[in-house]
Design a protein around this motif. Sequence first.
Motif, PDB file in Angstrom:
ATOM      1  N   TYR A   5      52.779 -51.566  14.625  1.00 14.38           N
ATOM      2  CA  TYR A   5      52.318 -52.707  15.430  1.00 14.38           C
ATOM      3  C   TYR A   5      53.183 -53.943  15.167  1.00 14.38           C
ATOM      4  N   ALA A  14      47.532 -49.141  21.987  1.00 11.66           N
ATOM      5  CA  ALA A  14      47.110 -47.908  21.326  1.00 11.66           C
ATOM      6  C   ALA A  14      47.940 -46.700  21.758  1.00 11.66           C
ATOM      7  N   GLN A  18      50.338 -44.623  19.247  1.00 11.06           N
ATOM      8  CA  GLN A  18      50.059 -43.206  19.023  1.00 11.06           C
ATOM      9  C   GLN A  18      51.306 -42.357  19.256  1.00 11.06           C
ATOM     10  N   VAL A  30      44.773 -40.984  20.498  1.00 10.61           N
ATOM     11  CA  VAL A  30      44.712 -42.356  21.009  1.00 10.61           C
ATOM     12  C   VAL A  30      43.384 -42.991  20.613  1.00 10.61           C
ATOM     13  N   VAL A  33      43.532 -44.273  17.087  1.00  3.25           N
ATOM     14  CA  VAL A  33      44.311 -45.508  17.018  1.00  3.25           C
ATOM     15  C   VAL A  33      43.492 -46.670  17.576  1.00  3.25           C
ATOM     16  N   GLN A  34      42.774 -46.432  18.667  1.00  3.22           N
ATOM     17  CA  GLN A  34      41.926 -47.478  19.237  1.00  3.22           C
ATOM     18  C   GLN A  34      40.853 -47.925  18.254  1.00  3.22           C
ATOM     19  N   MET A  37      42.503 -49.994  15.550  1.00  2.39           N
ATOM     20  CA  MET A  37      42.903 -51.304  16.081  1.00  2.39           C
ATOM     21  C   MET A  37      41.693 -52.219  16.199  1.00  2.39           C
TER      22      MET A  37
END
Length: 73
Positions: A5, A14, A18, A30, A33-34, A37
Motif C-alpha cells: 500500500y 484491495a 491482492q 480480495v 485484503v478488504q 484494509m
Amino acid sequence: MFSVYTEFKKRYGAIKIQRELNDRNITCSVKRVQRHMKKLDIKSIVVKKYQYQKNQGSVPDDKENICVSGKLR
C-alpha cells in the motif's frame, strides 16, 4: 499488505494489492485484503474523473447570431 500500500503511494485498492501479493507468492483473496484494509483504516486515493459542464446561461439579446445572418461565409 501495508508495505504494498505504501510502496505504491497509497493509490492501490484491495484488488490491486491482492494481485501484487499474489505476484509475490503470498496467496490471499480480495475479501481478506478488504477486511485487513478496513481493520487498518486505510483507503486508496481515488481521483475523480473530469466532467465537462456546459454553460447553461442564455445568449444576451445584443449578440448577433453570425451563422444565421450569412456573415460566416
